[in-house]
Write a protein that holds these residues in place. Sequence first.
Motif, PDB file in Angstrom:
ATOM      1  N   MET A 522      -8.710  66.141  77.531  1.00  0.00           N
ATOM      2  CA  MET A 522      -8.187  65.743  76.245  1.00  0.00           C
ATOM      3  C   MET A 522      -8.302  64.276  76.316  1.00  0.00           C
ATOM      4  N   HIS A 523      -7.819  63.556  77.636  1.00  0.00           N
ATOM      5  CA  HIS A 523      -7.786  62.149  77.711  1.00  0.00           C
ATOM      6  C   HIS A 523      -9.224  61.622  77.503  1.00  0.00           C
ATOM      7  N   ARG A 524     -10.207  62.301  78.051  1.00  0.00           N
ATOM      8  CA  ARG A 524     -11.645  61.980  77.980  1.00  0.00           C
ATOM      9  C   ARG A 524     -12.104  62.008  76.672  1.00  0.00           C
ATOM     10  N   LEU A 525     -11.536  62.951  75.802  1.00  0.00           N
ATOM     11  CA  LEU A 525     -11.991  63.151  74.427  1.00  0.00           C
ATOM     12  C   LEU A 525     -11.486  61.934  73.622  1.00  0.00           C
ATOM     13  N   VAL A 526     -10.230  61.505  73.872  1.00  0.00           N
ATOM     14  CA  VAL A 526      -9.777  60.517  73.272  1.00  0.00           C
ATOM     15  C   VAL A 526     -10.569  59.057  73.221  1.00  0.00           C
ATOM     16  N   LEU A 527     -11.024  58.700  74.595  1.00  0.00           N
ATOM     17  CA  LEU A 527     -11.742  57.635  75.108  1.00  0.00           C
ATOM     18  C   LEU A 527     -13.007  57.858  74.394  1.00  0.00           C
ATOM     19  N   LEU A 528     -13.559  58.959  74.224  1.00  0.00           N
ATOM     20  CA  LEU A 528     -14.696  59.267  73.649  1.00  0.00           C
ATOM     21  C   LEU A 528     -14.790  58.944  72.116  1.00  0.00           C
ATOM     22  N   SER A 529     -13.924  59.261  71.435  1.00  0.00           N
ATOM     23  CA  SER A 529     -13.595  58.958  69.934  1.00  0.00           C
ATOM     24  C   SER A 529     -13.403  57.385  69.664  1.00  0.00           C
ATOM     25  N   ILE A 530     -12.701  56.705  70.774  1.00  0.00           N
ATOM     26  CA  ILE A 530     -12.284  55.259  70.888  1.00  0.00           C
ATOM     27  C   ILE A 530     -13.797  54.584  70.535  1.00  0.00           C
ATOM     28  N   LEU A 531     -14.614  54.968  72.037  1.00  0.00           N
ATOM     29  CA  LEU A 531     -15.944  54.449  72.216  1.00  0.00           C
ATOM     30  C   LEU A 531     -16.774  54.605  70.986  1.00  0.00           C
ATOM     31  N   GLY A 532     -16.700  55.684  70.381  1.00  0.00           N
ATOM     32  CA  GLY A 532     -17.583  55.757  69.322  1.00  0.00           C
ATOM     33  C   GLY A 532     -17.297  54.941  67.853  1.00  0.00           C
ATOM     34  N   ALA A 533     -15.781  55.068  67.909  1.00  0.00           N
ATOM     35  CA  ALA A 533     -15.447  54.007  66.773  1.00  0.00           C
ATOM     36  C   ALA A 533     -15.774  52.329  66.914  1.00  0.00           C
ATOM     37  N   ALA A 534     -15.805  52.216  68.149  1.00  0.00           N
ATOM     38  CA  ALA A 534     -16.141  50.884  68.638  1.00  0.00           C
ATOM     39  C   ALA A 534     -17.532  50.505  68.784  1.00  0.00           C
ATOM     40  N   GLY A 535     -18.416  51.517  68.533  1.00  0.00           N
ATOM     41  CA  GLY A 535     -19.859  51.368  68.362  1.00  0.00           C
ATOM     42  C   GLY A 535     -20.357  51.291  70.011  1.00  0.00           C
ATOM     43  N   MET A 537     -22.329  52.812  72.655  1.00  0.00           N
ATOM     44  CA  MET A 537     -22.864  54.171  72.513  1.00  0.00           C
ATOM     45  C   MET A 537     -23.342  54.665  74.066  1.00  0.00           C
ATOM     46  N   ALA A 538     -23.698  53.637  74.719  1.00  0.00           N
ATOM     47  CA  ALA A 538     -24.029  53.855  76.250  1.00  0.00           C
ATOM     48  C   ALA A 538     -22.561  54.398  76.950  1.00  0.00           C
ATOM     49  N   GLU A 539     -21.453  53.867  76.895  1.00  0.00           N
ATOM     50  CA  GLU A 539     -20.371  54.412  77.417  1.00  0.00           C
ATOM     51  C   GLU A 539     -19.844  55.698  76.962  1.00  0.00           C
ATOM     52  N   ALA A 540     -20.235  55.774  75.509  1.00  0.00           N
ATOM     53  CA  ALA A 540     -19.696  56.902  74.901  1.00  0.00           C
ATOM     54  C   ALA A 540     -20.527  58.316  75.537  1.00  0.00           C
ATOM     55  N   LYS A 541     -21.982  57.993  75.656  1.00  0.00           N
ATOM     56  CA  LYS A 541     -22.603  58.953  76.263  1.00  0.00           C
ATOM     57  C   LYS A 541     -22.392  59.495  77.497  1.00  0.00           C
ATOM     58  N   GLN A 542     -21.812  58.576  78.402  1.00  0.00           N
ATOM     59  CA  GLN A 542     -21.324  58.870  79.768  1.00  0.00           C
ATOM     60  C   GLN A 542     -20.163  59.867  79.682  1.00  0.00           C
ATOM     61  N   GLU A 543     -19.191  59.630  78.693  1.00  0.00           N
ATOM     62  CA  GLU A 543     -18.127  60.353  78.679  1.00  0.00           C
ATOM     63  C   GLU A 543     -18.444  61.826  77.761  1.00  0.00           C
ATOM     64  N   GLN A 544     -19.440  61.962  76.959  1.00  0.00           N
ATOM     65  CA  GLN A 544     -19.599  63.031  76.424  1.00  0.00           C
ATOM     66  C   GLN A 544     -20.424  63.803  77.587  1.00  0.00           C
ATOM     67  N   ASP A 545     -21.175  63.434  78.571  1.00  0.00           N
ATOM     68  CA  ASP A 545     -21.994  64.235  79.511  1.00  0.00           C
ATOM     69  C   ASP A 545     -20.761  64.635  80.391  1.00  0.00           C
ATOM     70  N   TRP A 546     -19.763  63.850  80.704  1.00  0.00           N
ATOM     71  CA  TRP A 546     -18.884  64.503  81.707  1.00  0.00           C
ATOM     72  C   TRP A 546     -17.977  65.652  80.947  1.00  0.00           C
ATOM     73  N   LEU A 547     -17.795  65.449  79.858  1.00  0.00           N
ATOM     74  CA  LEU A 547     -17.020  66.675  79.036  1.00  0.00           C
ATOM     75  C   LEU A 547     -17.988  67.775  78.883  1.00  0.00           C
TER      76      LEU A 547
END
Length: 595
Positions: A522-535, A537-547
């Motif tokens: 769930m902590h990773r999911l929080v980070l994913l939402s934050i990265l998405g809102a901040a635009g 995308m590269a970091e968000a893709k890494q978190e999404q792959d991990w999840l």
Amino acid sequence: MSGAKGNPLIHPGPTAEEVCQQVDRILSSDEFHSPNRGRSFLKFIVSETLAGRSEFLKAFTIANEVFGREVSFDAQNDPVVRIEAGRIRRALERYYLVAGQADDILITVPKGGYVPHFEYAHDSRGAASPAQSPDVSQGIGSGNQEKASSGSRPSILLMALVMGAVLVTVAAVLYIAFAPALFVSRGPLSGRSPGEASEPKVVVEAFAGSGVPNAVEIAHGLRDEVISQLAKVDDIIVVADPSRTGRTAAAGYALQGNVQLDGSRLRSVARLVRQSDGAVIWANNYDADLRTQSKLAVQADIAQQISTAVALPYGAIFQADTGTIARQPQSGDWDTYACTLAYYSYRRSMNTHSHDTALDCLQRATQRFPNSATSWALLSLTYLDEMRFRHKLGTSSPAQPLELASSAAERAAALAPDNARALQALMLVSFFKDDIDKALQAGAAAYAMNPSDTEVAGEYGLRLAMSGKWQSGCELVSSAINKNAGPKGYYEVGMALCAFMRNDMKAAELWSRMSDLQYNPMHRLVLLSILGAAGKMAEAKQEQDWLAAHAPDLMNNIRRDITLRLQRPEDQEKFFNGLRASGAFIEPPRAEVGK
């Protein structure tokens, strides 16, 4: 007040000018222990009462005017005003006992409300004629007139203060005479048998001063404050024994300290010594400036820090005693304290093995000692984790653990309604059962019992925040983190959500990365939402792959897990928008499925 002129024994109360002068005297005294917002609280309720607006002194008004709360403030579930009023009452009591004994005007805030009460401390002042000393009650509404005047005998409050001082003196004499036999403890829970647990005993030795009389006085006061703070902790026994006797040797730990003064600079050194081998398992220094804080404020602040570091969950005693678990017999014949250690050991490691160990221990403990409220409370929290941390622990159905957790929490609360862990368990179970009012009431009660309990403060803050009370909730979470609340990384994700909800994406990302991202997907999911809102995308893709690789069930049921935690639809949607921006799929609400 009506009838006053016909009764010579009833005298008018202080004038508005006299009350204002007394407020100034109190606020300028070093013996009035209150922070700035408490002082603002006192000035506000006095000025509103003198202006005739006492009927408007409600929690909502004070929260808005003094604490800057929003119009959505809910006094039922946010205890900030009640807590501050309690602190003001204690600060006024202390002032009149220490510095204000000779003052002519008494100011109190009676329990059950926020309207202050003004009266003369001595009959001689009350003998003034109405023309010379107009009654303040005449200007603050008839509803308070009967409280604003004093009778011919000394005020009830003054008598209570004098009696309190006498009792304190008697207690001090008895303490000196019988100190070696004194034990300080909250006592056993209802129905607990003497052999039920083996909580550690901590003897608080006499704190030394540097030889300067003022330092010796502060050292004595600091020790008393430490004992008072430690005595609030259910899981230890505090021994108030100033001498090294056989009774001291029976204690598992000794808390030692001293106070040094250099002009207005104060340094206190404290250490916790394990009695079995003399090892120092914790030590720390505390500095203060007596020009900016009163002696009482310094003593209270340092004592609170020591108590938090030593005895509260994840403190030095519990960390040192965790090794006890490994020495327990394999038969499972563990006592309740060993199971408490097993629970906190599990929360630090957060893996399936430690969870199962703690669960088995607590199940056995509640069978052997069915009246142990703490064991039932920790069992409830362990069951609940199978639901809220299921993506980390690998558990499946959330329904049965929630029901088991609810049953255990209710049992704990019935056994000991004033047990902090029981109220904490009741709060969390009620929150996840969507009974938010019951959850926040339990949390407020637990926090009011011991605001120094960082685990209660942090969990209560999270429930306040995620039910939509972000400002008050985030303040509590931040305070818990500042006091090193554990486990590490758990409350940091709460601060990430706090920053996210106020659109501070930089702070949100920093807090999120400070949380233990391996602790809970769930902590990773929080980070994913934050990265998405901040635009990002590269970091968000890494978190999404991990999840996707480590928590596929979470990614396929995002809405279920988020709506279980964030109570307000607008907060849920803000979180979902961040995930959508990152490219994650959010399943539609059930009502929309099949349309």
